[in-house]
Design an enzyme around this catalytic site. Structure first.
Site, PDB file in Angstrom:
ATOM      1  N   SER A 148      22.511  -6.968 -32.191  1.00  0.00           N
ATOM      2  CA  SER A 148      21.566  -7.813 -32.916  1.00  0.00           C
ATOM      3  C   SER A 148      22.317  -8.708 -33.916  1.00  0.00           C
ATOM      4  O   SER A 148      23.171  -9.492 -33.498  1.00  0.00           O
ATOM      5  CB  SER A 148      20.517  -6.926 -33.585  1.00  0.00           C
ATOM      6  N   ASP A 228      12.449  -6.224 -25.052  1.00  0.00           N
ATOM      7  CA  ASP A 228      12.800  -6.273 -26.475  1.00  0.00           C
ATOM      8  C   ASP A 228      11.922  -7.328 -27.150  1.00  0.00           C
ATOM      9  O   ASP A 228      12.025  -8.522 -26.841  1.00  0.00           O
ATOM     10  CB  ASP A 228      14.289  -6.635 -26.559  1.00  0.00           C
ATOM     11  N   HIS A 262      14.742  -2.949 -28.279  1.00  0.00           N
ATOM     12  CA  HIS A 262      15.838  -3.317 -29.195  1.00  0.00           C
ATOM     13  C   HIS A 262      16.488  -2.098 -29.849  1.00  0.00           C
ATOM     14  O   HIS A 262      17.367  -2.243 -30.697  1.00  0.00           O
ATOM     15  CB  HIS A 262      15.251  -4.231 -30.287  1.00  0.00           C
TER      16      HIS A 262
END
Lengths: 286, 286
Positions: A148, A228, A262
């Site tokens: 991320s 996600d 995620h």
């Protein structure tokens, strides 16, 4: 010489999972990191290392507890290092939003107050911390990865400093930080909001760093969960990274994984492929 | 029929890591648990299951985040289920000591107030929860394992109810709960302190349950870290379990692991061997 303080050490597979803290001259604060040392490294033998940059809100704990890298690193004899996501503590500036302030450095050097006092994570990772780990542990080479916001960091550092890293990968990276709602909020705090500054923001975007640097690696690996929500809502934009890589002929393996989100449940599912990616680069590096 | 509420579902390897909550008629409270379902089970095919009982202070999160059972269970097609360590919440009795009250049920049915209202974890696990999972998920057989207080629970349930479980293992189990400082404190709360009660405490000790039940399994597996402070300080006493097993000719593989402590870094190091132990029993069970 920076003094390292060992704060914990747990045996895990054929190696040791350690945490250290140290005083950083760059961030003007105490910084912590975790490092997994396979027994070969504990015995002093040089081993390839992976530097993992974490995402928003994380400390070194998240990846160390939840990514399950230790078994594979034990098998291959690899070192795995996870620095923190920002300076932290009561004396360090913060913000109520989880995507600004502590845990949300974006791995840039802030120029605006109150952030400029401590938020120098770009220089910290690229220089002070990099030199620290290479001087204190038996590291033969360093690959860089992250998740991320940390995937943004991994691509940014990898393509800004290709002489320091032999391989790059990322899991669900933020590919165009300055255009995400998260990054806009953070960068307007760290760099200020006037229009000149806003143009400067883009120099830290993974896609722009790749375009400017050109091809630097035989192959980079990026994994993205297709379920996600941050991907679906446009915070991550792996397709922009793919376009940048195509433009400069940087080979990229970009994989979309049906059903995955995620979380660290996704990260643990793909982490061994990332460890293999960096291990194979280290083998080629010799 | 008990109503299950799905509280989260994350894809992980070739399966789904889910959390559920439900209202328990036995503990008079809401209870939560985690369950990993490989894709075969999601599709409705009967799969062998492992029931994992956690240690003091734990919720289902610790093992689900830190033990890294998902990869192996995905490969073998096994279900992995982690119930909570006690009833929890503001309406449930508690104690400031971490080894008494919420997170510290010892998997017994309390007879004394204020505990008797909710602390019926023995009946909950052996009856209500066992029946619940067998009725709600496609489970072909159940093996039982656990860590520390949960290792005590695994051996106790395994040898009290051999018709319900096809295999038993434990990681750093509390083998003589009633004689540990932890257990003395907890049992004096749950059962009262008079001398008749204190004799009754021992009926829940793993060593006494094994001696009373006699040989029940072809082989049970116990792993113990040799650098585990709780082992060194006499809280766990695997040697007493070894003596009990020898006495009744219950085959036992008891392994001491140099350098390992009581943490989930140890658990993740040995969990795949435990999954194999239960998988092989399921194969033999047919």
């Amino acid at each position: 010489m920076t003094q390292l303080t060992l704060t914990s050490n747990n045996r895990c597979f054929n190696g040791e999972q350690r945490y250290y803290s140290h005083q950083s001259a760059v961030t003007n604060s105490e910084m912590s990191f975790s490092i997994y040392l396979p027994d070969e490294a504990v015995a002093g033998k040089s081993c390839p290392a992976i530097l993992y940059l974490s995402g928003l809100t994380c400390s070194p704990d998240n990846v160390t507890h939840k990514a399950h890298f230790q078994q594979k690193c034990s098998e291959l004899g690899m070192i795995f290092i996870a620095p923190d996501t920002s300076p932290k503590g009561e004396d360090v500036a913060n913000d109520d939003r989880y995507f600004v302030g502590q845990g949300a450095s974006y791995y840039v050097d802030a120029t605006e107050q109150p952030w400029a006092e401590n938020f120098k994570m770009h220089s910290y990772i690229a220089d002070e911390f990099y030199d620290l780990i290479r001087s204190q542990f038996p590291i033969s080479s360093v690959g860089i990865t992250g998740h991320s916001m940390g995937g943004h960091g991994a691509i940014m550092f990898g393509f800004k400093y290709p002489s320091k890293f032999i391989s790059v990968s990322a899991i669900a990276p933020v590919c165009v930080a300055s255009e995400s709602d998260w990054g806009k909020a953070a960068f307007s705090e760290y760099f200020g909001q006037d229009s000149n500054q806003q143009q400067a923001w883009a120099q830290f975007d993974a896609v722009n760093v790749v375009e400017k640097a050109g091809k630097q690696y035989p192959l980079i690996l990026v994994d993205q969960g297709a379920a996600d929500d941050f991907y679906i809502d446009g915070y991550l934009r792996p397709e922009a990274l793919q376009q940048a890589c195509q433009k400069v002929e940087q080979p990229l393996t970009l994989r979309y994984h049906a059903g995955f989100d995620h979380s660290y449940y996704f990260i643990q599912t793909v982490i061994e492929d990332h460890i293999d990616h960096h291990y194979n680069a280290a083998l080629s590096h010799g």
